[in-house]
Design a protein around this motif. Structure first.
Motif, PDB file in Angstrom:
ATOM      1  N   UNK A  31       3.615   9.487   3.795  1.00 13.47           N
ATOM      2  CA  UNK A  31       3.362   9.978   2.430  1.00 13.47           C
ATOM      3  C   UNK A  31       2.983   8.823   1.515  1.00 13.47           C
ATOM      4  N   UNK A  32       3.722   7.721   1.599  1.00 13.23           N
ATOM      5  CA  UNK A  32       3.395   6.553   0.784  1.00 13.23           C
ATOM      6  C   UNK A  32       1.990   6.043   1.106  1.00 13.23           C
ATOM      7  N   UNK A  33       1.646   6.068   2.370  1.00 10.03           N
ATOM      8  CA  UNK A  33       0.299   5.671   2.771  1.00 10.03           C
ATOM      9  C   UNK A  33      -0.758   6.583   2.181  1.00 10.03           C
ATOM     10  N   UNK A  34      -0.489   7.879   2.153  1.00  8.64           N
ATOM     11  CA  UNK A  34      -1.434   8.836   1.589  1.00  8.64           C
ATOM     12  C   UNK A  34      -1.603   8.615   0.088  1.00  8.64           C
ATOM     13  N   UNK A  35      -0.486   8.366  -0.598  1.00  4.54           N
ATOM     14  CA  UNK A  35      -0.534   8.139  -2.039  1.00  4.54           C
ATOM     15  C   UNK A  35      -1.303   6.857  -2.371  1.00  4.54           C
ATOM     16  N   UNK A  36      -1.106   5.825  -1.562  1.00  5.51           N
ATOM     17  CA  UNK A  36      -1.742   4.530  -1.843  1.00  5.51           C
ATOM     18  C   UNK A  36      -3.119   4.364  -1.205  1.00  5.51           C
ATOM     19  N   UNK A  37      -3.567   5.349  -0.460  1.00  3.46           N
ATOM     20  CA  UNK A  37      -4.877   5.259   0.192  1.00  3.46           C
ATOM     21  C   UNK A  37      -6.018   5.016  -0.786  1.00  3.46           C
ATOM     22  N   UNK A  38      -6.054   5.693  -1.946  1.00  2.85           N
ATOM     23  CA  UNK A  38      -7.160   5.431  -2.874  1.00  2.85           C
ATOM     24  C   UNK A  38      -7.147   4.019  -3.470  1.00  2.85           C
ATOM     25  N   UNK A  39      -6.028   3.337  -3.385  1.00  2.00           N
ATOM     26  CA  UNK A  39      -5.907   1.997  -3.947  1.00  2.00           C
ATOM     27  C   UNK A  39      -6.390   0.969  -2.918  1.00  2.00           C
ATOM     28  N   UNK A  40      -7.697   0.858  -2.784  1.00  2.00           N
ATOM     29  CA  UNK A  40      -8.345  -0.090  -1.872  1.00  2.00           C
ATOM     30  C   UNK A  40      -7.905   0.077  -0.419  1.00  2.00           C
ATOM     31  N   UNK A  41      -7.493   1.263  -0.060  1.00  2.00           N
ATOM     32  CA  UNK A  41      -7.114   1.532   1.323  1.00  2.00           C
ATOM     33  C   UNK A  41      -5.780   0.937   1.737  1.00  2.00           C
ATOM     34  N   UNK A  44      -3.407   2.567   4.337  1.00  2.00           N
ATOM     35  CA  UNK A  44      -3.598   2.437   5.788  1.00  2.00           C
ATOM     36  C   UNK A  44      -2.559   1.479   6.374  1.00  2.00           C
ATOM     37  N   UNK A  45      -2.187   0.459   5.606  1.00  2.88           N
ATOM     38  CA  UNK A  45      -1.178  -0.492   6.085  1.00  2.88           C
ATOM     39  C   UNK A  45       0.157   0.211   6.356  1.00  2.88           C
ATOM     40  N   UNK A  46       0.526   1.165   5.496  1.00  2.00           N
ATOM     41  CA  UNK A  46       1.762   1.905   5.713  1.00  2.00           C
ATOM     42  C   UNK A  46       1.666   2.765   6.962  1.00  2.00           C
ATOM     43  N   UNK A  47       0.498   3.326   7.215  1.00  2.00           N
ATOM     44  CA  UNK A  47       0.300   4.116   8.436  1.00  2.00           C
ATOM     45  C   UNK A  47       0.402   3.227   9.682  1.00  2.00           C
ATOM     46  N   UNK A  48      -0.150   2.029   9.583  1.00  4.36           N
ATOM     47  CA  UNK A  48      -0.077   1.089  10.710  1.00  4.36           C
ATOM     48  C   UNK A  48       1.377   0.698  10.973  1.00  4.36           C
ATOM     49  N   UNK A  49       2.132   0.424   9.919  1.00  4.99           N
ATOM     50  CA  UNK A  49       3.549   0.080  10.078  1.00  4.99           C
ATOM     51  C   UNK A  49       4.294   1.234  10.751  1.00  4.99           C
TER      52      UNK A  49
END
Length: 140
Positions: A31-41, A44-49
């Motif tokens: 969810x955090x990754x989805x929320x922060x995705x528009x912020x320069x991608x 994606x780092x949260x998804x990788x973690x």
């Protein structure tokens, strides 16, 4: 079965139960990754973690010991012989109970507690351990 577990099995040792990390436990990172995705991608780092935690955490009960491994680049491992395990605790939040995931805490003789967070079906893990420990105790 992962290569780490295969590399630490001794002669006549076999895997009796393998636990996996629950995807529900990774939900906050997704969810955090989805929320922060528009912020320069950055999302994606949260998804990788989350992905790396999922694939790099292992928790296995063999007929001789419990093996836990964490980490992808740096590795943290715990191996406890079945007779040396003093207790297995299960911690589940309300959401964890509803979605069947929780933390398993293994405490052994002379070793600090070893928590393994976000495991699917932690009650089954504890049940399987108790069965194997009874079997092991009856053989000695």
């Amino acid at each position: 079965m992962s290569s780490y577990v295969e590399s630490v099995l001794s002669a006549n040792e076999k895997v009796e139960y393998t636990a996996s990390v629950s995807l529900w436990a990774m939900l906050p990172l997704f969810v955090l990754g989805l929320v922060l995705l528009p912020l320069y991608g950055i999302g994606v780092l949260f998804w990788v973690v989350a992905y790396l935690r999922y694939i790099s955490t292992e928790l296995v009960i063999t007929n001789k010991k419990i093996v836990a491994k964490f980490g992808f680049i740096s590795r943290h491992t715990i191996e406890l012989l079945l007779p040396k395990v003093e207790s297995i605790q299960v911690n589940q939040s309300l959401v964890g109970r509803m979605l069947d995931y929780g933390s398993v805490i293994v405490a052994g003789a002379g070793n600090p507690q070893a928590p393994v967070p976000g495991i699917s079906n932690p009650i089954e893990f504890r049940r399987k351990f108790m069965e194997l420990q009874e079997t092991f105790g009856s053989r000695t």
